[in-house]
Scaffold this active site. Structure first.
Site, PDB file in Angstrom:
ATOM      1  N   HIS A 244       1.687  -5.243   9.695  1.00  0.00           N
ATOM      2  CA  HIS A 244       1.242  -4.236  10.661  1.00  0.00           C
ATOM      3  C   HIS A 244       1.447  -2.842  10.059  1.00  0.00           C
ATOM      4  O   HIS A 244       2.506  -2.581   9.468  1.00  0.00           O
ATOM      5  CB  HIS A 244       2.028  -4.392  11.968  1.00  0.00           C
TER       6      HIS A 244
ATOM      7  N   GLU B  97       5.408 -14.743  20.482  1.00  0.00           N
ATOM      8  CA  GLU B  97       4.347 -14.822  21.488  1.00  0.00           C
ATOM      9  C   GLU B  97       3.810 -13.461  21.935  1.00  0.00           C
ATOM     10  O   GLU B  97       2.793 -13.387  22.616  1.00  0.00           O
ATOM     11  CB  GLU B  97       4.832 -15.655  22.688  1.00  0.00           C
ATOM     12  N   GLY B  98       4.456 -12.390  21.537  1.00  0.00           N
ATOM     13  CA  GLY B  98       3.965 -11.059  21.890  1.00  0.00           C
ATOM     14  C   GLY B  98       3.039 -10.503  20.816  1.00  0.00           C
ATOM     15  O   GLY B  98       2.769 -11.156  19.810  1.00  0.00           O
TER      16      GLY B  98
ATOM     17  N   ASP C  41       2.773  -8.021  17.945  1.00  0.00           N
ATOM     18  CA  ASP C  41       3.561  -7.213  17.002  1.00  0.00           C
ATOM     19  C   ASP C  41       5.027  -7.069  17.427  1.00  0.00           C
ATOM     20  O   ASP C  41       5.641  -6.018  17.208  1.00  0.00           O
ATOM     21  CB  ASP C  41       2.923  -5.810  16.823  1.00  0.00           C
TER      22      ASP C  41
ATOM     23  N   GLU D  19       1.840  -1.989   2.257  1.00  0.00           N
ATOM     24  CA  GLU D  19       1.544  -3.338   2.764  1.00  0.00           C
ATOM     25  C   GLU D  19       1.337  -4.300   1.591  1.00  0.00           C
ATOM     26  O   GLU D  19       1.827  -5.433   1.584  1.00  0.00           O
ATOM     27  CB  GLU D  19       0.281  -3.331   3.626  1.00  0.00           C
TER      28      GLU D  19
HETATM   29  C1  GRF Z   1      -4.073  -3.757   7.538  1.00  0.00           C
HETATM   30  O1  GRF Z   1      -3.861  -2.387   7.728  1.00  0.00           O
HETATM   31  C2  GRF Z   1      -3.061  -4.555   8.316  1.00  0.00           C
HETATM   32  O2  GRF Z   1      -1.831  -3.922   8.438  1.00  0.00           O
HETATM   33  C3  GRF Z   1      -3.704  -4.661   9.669  1.00  0.00           C
HETATM   34  O3  GRF Z   1      -5.075  -4.821   9.403  1.00  0.00           O
HETATM   35  C4  GRF Z   1      -5.386  -4.234   8.148  1.00  0.00           C
HETATM   36  C5  GRF Z   1      -6.038  -5.304   7.314  1.00  0.00           C
HETATM   37  O4  GRF Z   1      -6.519  -4.781   6.104  1.00  0.00           O
HETATM   38  N1  GRF Z   1      -3.123  -5.740  10.435  1.00  0.00           N
HETATM   39  P1  GRF Z   1      -7.086  -5.753   4.982  1.00  0.00           P
HETATM   40  O5  GRF Z   1      -8.178  -6.591   5.637  1.00  0.00           O
HETATM   41  O6  GRF Z   1      -5.952  -6.583   4.485  1.00  0.00           O
HETATM   42  O7  GRF Z   1      -7.643  -4.846   3.935  1.00  0.00           O
END
Ligand code: GRF
Length: 209
Positions: free
Chosen positions: A115, A148-149, A151, A180
């Site tokens: 996220h 279950e929520g 995020d 990420e």
């Molecule tokens: C990312 O920013 C992720 O955090 C969010 O959706 C986006 C997906 O990007 N859940 P990608 O498809 O991996 O480029």
């Protein structure tokens, strides 16, 4: 005698661009990585993630929610597909379909999500825009276990980035995305090496001996 340890079988679920999938596939291409990506599933036929998977020789399957009468039926089909491929870890990477409670219970502790915020701040959609609008000085990325929520699951890894004065949603998103791409393969590596211990809401990292 040579002992070959079986690598953890991972499925990645993605709806769009698939840049996190790409980072995971690149990490898993290294022979020392303890997990292999054996399946990619998308709920959208046009997802770029599907091409990325096929480019790496990974089976990519579309499960279109419109083909199922309701979410429970969709989740059941997805669950059956994952069982069939003997998946040990499910990684949500920009998967826009919200998984129902029954699915989450069936795969409890074995589903990760990424996220683009420092949870619990800014859950849900457009987290980077929420951060900018709120005016925070520090933003970031979170990899967490799925409960279950939305995020809300226990946090595995987080990384912070600064919010700079001239930031737009696009520039902040790009800075977060780089984190990420670093965090997600690392979380999978820790999971696959059984280095994660869950104590209540806390996910503790154990060192290998
Ligand atoms: C990312 O920013 C992720 O955090 C969010 O959706 C986006 C997906 O990007 N859940 P990608 O498809 O991996 O480029």
């Amino acid at each position: 005698m040579v002992h070959v340890t079986a690598r953890l079988r991972v499925a990645v679920l993605a709806s769009g661009r698939g840049s996190n999938l790409h980072a995971i596939l690149e990490a898993a291409a290294r022979p020392e990585f303890p997990a292999e990506i054996v399946l990619v599933v998308s709920d959208r036929e046009r997802a770029q993630a599907l091409d990325r998977a096929r480019g790496h020789g990974v089976p990519a399957i579309v499960l279109d929610p419109k083909a199922y009468p309701d979410r429970d039926a969709y989740d059941a089909a997805l669950g059956a597909l994952l069982q069939e491929h003997r998946i040990g870890l499910v990684c949500l990477a920009g998967f826009m379909h919200i998984l129902g409670a029954e699915f989450v219970r069936a795969f409890a502790g074995c589903v990760l999500n990424v996220h683009p915020s420092l949870l619990p701040a800014f859950p849900g959609l457009a987290a980077q825009r929420q951060a900018l609008e709120y005016g925070v000085k520090i933003a970031g990325a979170t990899v967490h276990l799925v409960d279950e929520g939305v995020d809300t699951g226990p946090i595995v890894l987080q990384a912070s980035v600064p919010v700079l004065p001239g930031d737009t949603e696009a520039s902040l998103s790009a800075r977060i995305l780089a984190e990420e791409h670093r965090l997600y393969p690392e979380a999978i590596r820790l999971f696959a090496n059984r280095q994660l211990r869950i104590v209540g809401r806390r996910v503790l990292e154990e060192t290998t001996t």
